[in-house]
Design a protein around this motif. Structure first.
Motif, PDB file in Angstrom:
ATOM      1  N   HIS A 143      -6.449  35.462 -18.339  1.00 53.66           N
ATOM      2  CA  HIS A 143      -7.296  33.624 -17.555  1.00 53.66           C
ATOM      3  C   HIS A 143      -8.815  34.136 -17.177  1.00 53.66           C
ATOM      4  CE1 HIS A 143      -4.958  36.785 -14.385  1.00 53.66           C
ATOM      5  NE2 HIS A 143      -6.058  36.497 -13.910  1.00 53.66           N
ATOM      6  N   THR A 144      -9.671  33.203 -16.542  1.00 55.70           N
ATOM      7  CA  THR A 144     -10.782  33.977 -15.978  1.00 55.70           C
ATOM      8  C   THR A 144     -11.082  33.843 -14.378  1.00 55.70           C
ATOM      9  OG1 THR A 144     -11.680  32.580 -17.758  1.00 55.70           O
ATOM     10  CG2 THR A 144     -13.287  33.408 -16.636  1.00 55.70           C
ATOM     11  N   GLU A 145     -11.483  34.433 -13.166  1.00 54.17           N
ATOM     12  CA  GLU A 145     -10.825  34.857 -12.192  1.00 54.17           C
ATOM     13  C   GLU A 145     -12.425  34.301 -11.216  1.00 54.17           C
ATOM     14  OE1 GLU A 145      -6.800  37.249 -11.487  1.00 54.17           O
ATOM     15  OE2 GLU A 145      -9.435  38.313 -11.181  1.00 54.17           O
ATOM     16  N   PHE A 146     -12.639  33.834 -10.710  1.00 56.87           N
ATOM     17  CA  PHE A 146     -13.661  33.640  -9.855  1.00 56.87           C
ATOM     18  C   PHE A 146     -13.562  34.180  -7.928  1.00 56.87           C
ATOM     19  CE2 PHE A 146     -15.707  30.528  -6.361  1.00 56.87           C
ATOM     20  CZ  PHE A 146     -16.797  30.793  -6.879  1.00 56.87           C
ATOM     21  N   ALA A 147     -14.593  34.262  -7.196  1.00 52.85           N
ATOM     22  CA  ALA A 147     -14.531  34.629  -6.166  1.00 52.85           C
ATOM     23  C   ALA A 147     -16.609  34.160  -5.163  1.00 52.85           C
ATOM     24  CB  ALA A 147     -14.350  36.290  -5.961  1.00 52.85           C
ATOM     25  N   PHE A 148     -16.474  34.414  -4.354  1.00 46.78           N
ATOM     26  CA  PHE A 148     -17.839  34.316  -3.818  1.00 46.78           C
ATOM     27  C   PHE A 148     -17.323  34.309  -2.292  1.00 46.78           C
ATOM     28  CE2 PHE A 148     -21.521  31.894  -1.703  1.00 46.78           C
ATOM     29  CZ  PHE A 148     -21.760  31.798  -2.455  1.00 46.78           C
ATOM     30  N   ASP A 149     -19.082  35.432  -2.308  1.00 43.61           N
ATOM     31  CA  ASP A 149     -18.960  36.174  -0.819  1.00 43.61           C
ATOM     32  C   ASP A 149     -19.549  34.980  -0.013  1.00 43.61           C
ATOM     33  OD1 ASP A 149     -19.539  38.054   0.579  1.00 43.61           O
ATOM     34  OD2 ASP A 149     -20.838  39.517  -0.893  1.00 43.61           O
ATOM     35  N   ASP A 150     -19.794  34.624   0.663  1.00 49.36           N
ATOM     36  CA  ASP A 150     -20.807  34.482   2.075  1.00 49.36           C
ATOM     37  C   ASP A 150     -21.789  34.989   2.293  1.00 49.36           C
ATOM     38  OD1 ASP A 150     -19.779  31.699   2.249  1.00 49.36           O
ATOM     39  OD2 ASP A 150     -17.941  32.045   2.035  1.00 49.36           O
ATOM     40  N   LYS A 151     -21.602  36.776   2.192  1.00 48.70           N
ATOM     41  CA  LYS A 151     -22.291  37.326   3.445  1.00 48.70           C
ATOM     42  C   LYS A 151     -24.064  37.060   1.988  1.00 48.70           C
ATOM     43  CE  LYS A 151     -19.243  40.274   6.038  1.00 48.70           C
ATOM     44  NZ  LYS A 151     -18.325  41.164   6.236  1.00 48.70           N
ATOM     45  N   THR A 152     -23.867  37.528   1.278  1.00 51.31           N
ATOM     46  CA  THR A 152     -24.403  37.668  -0.001  1.00 51.31           C
ATOM     47  C   THR A 152     -24.734  36.364  -0.549  1.00 51.31           C
ATOM     48  OG1 THR A 152     -23.592  38.327  -1.450  1.00 51.31           O
ATOM     49  CG2 THR A 152     -24.121  40.708   0.097  1.00 51.31           C
ATOM     50  N   ARG A 153     -24.291  35.748  -0.653  1.00 55.12           N
ATOM     51  CA  ARG A 153     -24.218  34.217  -1.492  1.00 55.12           C
ATOM     52  C   ARG A 153     -24.227  34.752  -3.415  1.00 55.12           C
ATOM     53  NH1 ARG A 153     -26.341  29.456   0.127  1.00 55.12           N
ATOM     54  NH2 ARG A 153     -28.311  29.725  -1.467  1.00 55.12           N
ATOM     55  N   SER A 154     -23.363  35.446  -3.423  1.00 57.81           N
ATOM     56  CA  SER A 154     -22.786  35.463  -4.087  1.00 57.81           C
ATOM     57  C   SER A 154     -21.768  35.733  -4.663  1.00 57.81           C
ATOM     58  CB  SER A 154     -22.955  37.067  -4.867  1.00 57.81           C
ATOM     59  OG  SER A 154     -24.428  37.743  -4.289  1.00 57.81           O
ATOM     60  N   ALA A 155     -22.160  34.829  -6.347  1.00 57.07           N
ATOM     61  CA  ALA A 155     -20.136  34.392  -6.693  1.00 57.07           C
ATOM     62  C   ALA A 155     -19.666  35.320  -7.970  1.00 57.07           C
ATOM     63  CB  ALA A 155     -20.115  33.186  -7.795  1.00 57.07           C
ATOM     64  N   TYR A 156     -18.582  35.677  -8.193  1.00 57.16           N
ATOM     65  CA  TYR A 156     -18.168  37.027  -9.183  1.00 57.16           C
ATOM     66  C   TYR A 156     -17.713  36.208  -9.932  1.00 57.16           C
ATOM     67  CZ  TYR A 156     -20.658  40.415  -5.713  1.00 57.16           C
ATOM     68  OH  TYR A 156     -21.886  40.596  -5.177  1.00 57.16           O
ATOM     69  N   PHE A 157     -17.230  36.624 -11.466  1.00 51.01           N
ATOM     70  CA  PHE A 157     -16.414  36.359 -12.189  1.00 51.01           C
ATOM     71  C   PHE A 157     -16.083  37.231 -13.020  1.00 51.01           C
ATOM     72  CE2 PHE A 157     -20.462  33.405 -11.289  1.00 51.01           C
ATOM     73  CZ  PHE A 157     -19.237  32.002 -11.539  1.00 51.01           C
ATOM     74  N   ARG A 158     -14.740  37.393 -13.116  1.00 52.01           N
ATOM     75  CA  ARG A 158     -13.776  38.342 -14.649  1.00 52.01           C
ATOM     76  C   ARG A 158     -13.061  37.724 -15.476  1.00 52.01           C
ATOM     77  NH1 ARG A 158     -10.950  41.563  -9.431  1.00 52.01           N
ATOM     78  NH2 ARG A 158      -9.318  40.335  -8.889  1.00 52.01           N
ATOM     79  N   VAL A 159     -12.595  38.481 -16.318  1.00 59.19           N
ATOM     80  CA  VAL A 159     -12.040  38.707 -16.959  1.00 59.19           C
ATOM     81  C   VAL A 159     -10.881  39.667 -17.492  1.00 59.19           C
ATOM     82  CG1 VAL A 159     -11.617  37.625 -19.646  1.00 59.19           C
ATOM     83  CG2 VAL A 159     -12.623  36.002 -18.695  1.00 59.19           C
ATOM     84  N   VAL A 160      -9.223  38.753 -17.251  1.00 56.81           N
ATOM     85  CA  VAL A 160      -7.942  39.484 -17.185  1.00 56.81           C
ATOM     86  C   VAL A 160      -7.706  39.132 -19.507  1.00 56.81           C
ATOM     87  CG1 VAL A 160      -6.384  39.731 -16.459  1.00 56.81           C
ATOM     88  CG2 VAL A 160      -7.312  39.444 -15.065  1.00 56.81           C
TER      89      VAL A 160
END
Length: 209
Positions: A176-193
């Motif tokens: 699957h594909t995963e998503f996370a967001f860091d409000d402190k740096t306004r950054s979206a992160y993505f990773r794949v398992v």
């Protein structure tokens, strides 16, 4: 035609937001083997399909959210000649959302026959014992919706991994594909398992600035 100061201010704000994403994020993408910040809240990117009702068809709310974003792509997929009813081949859309005080963000990828996705770099030959990658490499489309005005801006970013496999032989928990967001740096992160393991070449960071 004269435009009120209030409307001008709203328009200017939307343009500024769009330019921030277009310039800042385009110049601040990270790809592969990223050191993710500690404490991220990783979420699955759900799959919603169109013209493929037997597999993760999605809720009415999901359809309403995603169809306007990908309408042109959904309607331009090849015809499904096995049905002879004018229907088209399936479209497979991953997405997640995030909100702050001013905006709602939609991060989404589209995969279908004859889409802009590419096959993973498996090479020209499949050797004995070699396990092929299952993900596709697709554009990420970012939608920014201003909560006050409802106006939207969007921009595509290349080379994101699209993976969602949910069947008996390859269960979703391992692919699957995963998503996370860091409000402190306004950054979206993505990773794949993939096959139960993180695929580091698919790590992505998108800094919105």
């Amino acid at each position: 035609m004269k435009v009120s100061n209030k409307k001008s201010a709203i328009a200017a704000g939307l343009v500024a937001t769009a330019l921030c994403i277009a310039a800042g994020a385009a110049g601040a993408q990270e790809r592969g083997n990223i050191k993710f910040p500690n404490g991220l809240n990783w979420k699955l990117m759900p799959l919603v399909t169109f013209n493929y009702p037997e597999y993760h068809d999605g809720t009415p709310e999901q359809k309403k959210l995603l169809e306007p974003i990908w309408k042109e792509s959904i309607e331009s997929t090849p015809l499904n000649f096995n049905r002879n009813d004018g229907s088209r081949l399936g479209s497979f859309i991953l997405y997640q959302t995030h909100e702050d005080k001013e905006n709602k963000y939609i991060f989404t990828m589209f995969s279908a026959a004859e889409s802009k996705c590419e096959d993973p770099p498996n090479g020209p030959f499949i050797q004995k014992g070699y396990v092929p990658h299952m993900y596709s490499i697709c554009p990420m489309r970012v939608i920014v919706e201003n909560k006050s005005s409802g106006k939207r801006k969007q921009k595509d970013f290349p080379n994101y991994c699209h993976l969602f496999v949910d069947d008996k032989n390859k269960p979703l928990a391992q692919n699957h594909t995963e998503f996370a967001f860091d409000d402190k740096t306004r950054s979206a992160y993505f990773r794949v398992v993939q096959y139960g393991k993180r695929a580091p070449e698919c790590d992505r960071a998108l800094h919105l600035g």
